[in-house]
Design an enzyme around this catalytic site. Structure first.
Site, mmCIF file in Angstrom:
data_model
loop_
_atom_site.group_PDB
_atom_site.id
_atom_site.type_symbol
_atom_site.label_atom_id
_atom_site.label_comp_id
_atom_site.label_asym_id
_atom_site.label_seq_id
_atom_site.Cartn_x
_atom_site.Cartn_y
_atom_site.Cartn_z
ATOM 1 N N ARG A 1 88.279 -15.033 36.608
ATOM 2 C CA ARG A 1 88.252 -13.667 37.172
ATOM 3 C C ARG A 1 86.812 -13.179 37.317
ATOM 4 O O ARG A 1 86.467 -12.499 38.281
ATOM 5 C CB ARG A 1 89.051 -12.701 36.279
ATOM 6 C CG ARG A 1 90.549 -12.894 36.403
ATOM 7 C CD ARG A 1 91.290 -12.218 35.281
ATOM 8 N NE ARG A 1 91.257 -10.769 35.360
ATOM 9 C CZ ARG A 1 91.524 -9.952 34.334
ATOM 10 N NH1 ARG A 1 91.820 -10.457 33.144
ATOM 11 N NH2 ARG A 1 91.503 -8.661 34.500
ATOM 12 N N LYS B 1 86.903 0.074 32.845
ATOM 13 C CA LYS B 1 87.243 0.989 33.963
ATOM 14 C C LYS B 1 88.536 1.749 33.665
ATOM 15 O O LYS B 1 88.609 2.957 33.858
ATOM 16 C CB LYS B 1 87.433 0.218 35.283
ATOM 17 C CG LYS B 1 86.230 -0.515 35.777
ATOM 18 C CD LYS B 1 86.484 -1.144 37.137
ATOM 19 C CE LYS B 1 87.580 -2.186 37.160
ATOM 20 N NZ LYS B 1 87.261 -3.442 36.451
ATOM 21 N N ARG C 1 87.673 -4.288 46.106
ATOM 22 C CA ARG C 1 87.170 -5.480 45.426
ATOM 23 C C ARG C 1 86.569 -6.484 46.403
ATOM 24 O O ARG C 1 86.068 -7.526 45.952
ATOM 25 C CB ARG C 1 88.327 -6.161 44.686
ATOM 26 C CG ARG C 1 88.461 -5.764 43.210
ATOM 27 C CD ARG C 1 89.747 -6.376 42.712
ATOM 28 N NE ARG C 1 89.752 -6.781 41.345
ATOM 29 C CZ ARG C 1 90.390 -6.111 40.380
ATOM 30 N NH1 ARG C 1 91.001 -4.975 40.637
ATOM 31 N NH2 ARG C 1 90.418 -6.581 39.162
ATOM 32 N N ARG D 1 98.067 -10.294 27.909
ATOM 33 C CA ARG D 1 98.355 -10.470 29.339
ATOM 34 C C ARG D 1 98.024 -11.902 29.744
ATOM 35 O O ARG D 1 97.054 -12.472 29.261
ATOM 36 C CB ARG D 1 97.493 -9.498 30.161
ATOM 37 C CG ARG D 1 98.171 -8.178 30.423
ATOM 38 C CD ARG D 1 97.250 -7.127 30.963
ATOM 39 N NE ARG D 1 96.346 -7.555 32.034
ATOM 40 C CZ ARG D 1 95.504 -6.719 32.648
ATOM 41 N NH1 ARG D 1 95.478 -5.446 32.321
ATOM 42 N NH2 ARG D 1 94.709 -7.135 33.595
ATOM 43 N N ARG E 1 92.035 -8.385 23.760
ATOM 44 C CA ARG E 1 92.827 -7.269 24.266
ATOM 45 C C ARG E 1 94.320 -7.570 24.114
ATOM 46 O O ARG E 1 94.788 -8.659 24.442
ATOM 47 C CB ARG E 1 92.476 -7.081 25.757
ATOM 48 C CG ARG E 1 93.108 -5.894 26.393
ATOM 49 C CD ARG E 1 92.307 -5.466 27.590
ATOM 50 N NE ARG E 1 92.667 -6.190 28.808
ATOM 51 C CZ ARG E 1 92.311 -5.785 30.017
ATOM 52 N NH1 ARG E 1 91.574 -4.698 30.176
ATOM 53 N NH2 ARG E 1 92.646 -6.471 31.078
HETATM 54 P P1 AMP Z 1 93.090 -5.306 37.134
HETATM 55 O O1 AMP Z 1 94.101 -4.758 36.195
HETATM 56 O O2 AMP Z 1 92.384 -4.250 37.945
HETATM 57 O O3 AMP Z 1 92.114 -6.249 36.471
HETATM 58 O O4 AMP Z 1 93.888 -6.175 38.212
HETATM 59 C C1 AMP Z 1 94.689 -7.278 37.807
HETATM 60 C C2 AMP Z 1 94.852 -8.243 38.978
HETATM 61 O O5 AMP Z 1 95.487 -7.569 40.077
HETATM 62 C C3 AMP Z 1 93.554 -8.797 39.559
HETATM 63 O O6 AMP Z 1 93.039 -9.899 38.823
HETATM 64 C C4 AMP Z 1 94.018 -9.190 40.958
HETATM 65 O O7 AMP Z 1 94.770 -10.382 40.936
HETATM 66 C C5 AMP Z 1 94.963 -8.053 41.312
HETATM 67 N N1 AMP Z 1 94.259 -6.928 41.981
HETATM 68 C C6 AMP Z 1 94.095 -5.657 41.524
HETATM 69 N N2 AMP Z 1 93.394 -4.910 42.394
HETATM 70 C C7 AMP Z 1 93.106 -5.733 43.431
HETATM 71 C C8 AMP Z 1 92.384 -5.571 44.653
HETATM 72 N N3 AMP Z 1 91.810 -4.394 44.980
HETATM 73 N N4 AMP Z 1 92.292 -6.635 45.482
HETATM 74 C C9 AMP Z 1 92.867 -7.807 45.180
HETATM 75 N N5 AMP Z 1 93.543 -8.045 44.056
HETATM 76 C C10 AMP Z 1 93.671 -7.018 43.172
#
Ligand code: AMP
Length: 222
Positions: free
Chosen positions: A171, A13, A88, A160, A127
């Site tokens: 996740r 994404k 989400r 990360r 990654r």
């Molecule tokens: P991402 O980089 O989009 O994978 O986001 C990393 C982490 O941020 C996720 O695993 C969640 O812990 C948190 N996060 C990001 N976006 C959301 C969301 N819309 N709702 C809840 N947690 C989020």
């Protein structure tokens, strides 16, 4: 133009959002990036979010909905945006539907990028992020390099905390439980297009643009 990109963690994404952002000259809004910046800045929200993110859990709907309201309402999103990582949960989906309505945005392209779980685990465990410029690389591409090919920072690659395999599996479980129902929610309203995330990066970007253009034409002529 406005897009929301859906898909499991690691499906691409962020990569696709960056490409579309450059091509269409609209901002890439990543809720994960906003949270990571808050963690770095050690804001109260960042301090609270860090533990949740490191464990692969979701930050609370209240925090996320507040964040997205402020962001989409801001001047930089006036002419369009590409949203990556939100909504989400069903509560977040209902909140953004309301918000878009309030902002009189009645046209938005919803795209789900798909890939199987093993490919995702493979991609995410490989990654690596540059601490300095935040660019993402595949471990195999940078394993012999001392400095970042993008910004030149030395010894700056890191994994990360939430890209460790046990956290990734968690996740993905959180995604199945909380975010898959969001896809169904939009699919039932015939609002979602699906794009295969296993194609090359360029092909996925083309397919997103093609699928959303076709969908828009069908919607406006219906
Ligand atoms: P991402 O980089 O989009 O994978 O986001 C990393 C982490 O941020 C996720 O695993 C969640 O812990 C948190 N996060 C990001 N976006 C959301 C969301 N819309 N709702 C809840 N947690 C989020």
């Amino acid at each position: 133009m406005r897009f929301i990109l859906f898909g499991a963690p690691g499906v691409g994404k962020g990569t696709q959002a960056k490409i579309l952002s450059l091509r269409l000259n609209i901002p890439h809004i990543s809720t994960g990036d906003i949270l990571r910046q808050a963690v770095k800045d050690q804001t109260p929200m960042g301090v609270e979010a860090k533990k949740i993110m490191d464990a692969g859990e979701l930050v609370s709907d209240d925090i996320m909905i507040g964040m997205i309201k402020d962001t989409l309402d801001s001047a930089k999103c006036k002419n369009g945006f590409i949203l990556d990582g939100f909504p989400r949960t069903i509560a977040q989906a209902k909140a953004i539907d309301l918000l878009l309505n309030e902002l009189s945005i009645n046209h938005i392209s919803l795209v789900a990028i798909t890939a199987n779980e093993e490919e995702i685990v493979n991609r995410l465990t490989n990654r690596r992020e540059c601490r300095n410029c935040k660019n993402i690389f595949n471990y195999r591409e940078i394993q012999d390099l001392e400095s970042c090919p993008n910004c030149g920072a030395v010894n700056s690659f890191r994994q990360r905390d939430d890209d460790k395999e046990d956290v990734i599996r968690h996740r993905l479980k959180v995604y199945q439980e909380n975010t898959k129902p969001v896809l169904k929610y939009y699919e039932d309203q015939n609002k979602l297009v699906f794009v295969n995330g296993l194609d090359s990066i360029e092909r996925v970007a083309e397919n997103i643009l093609r699928a959303t253009t076709i969908k828009n034409k069908l919607t406006t002529s219906a």
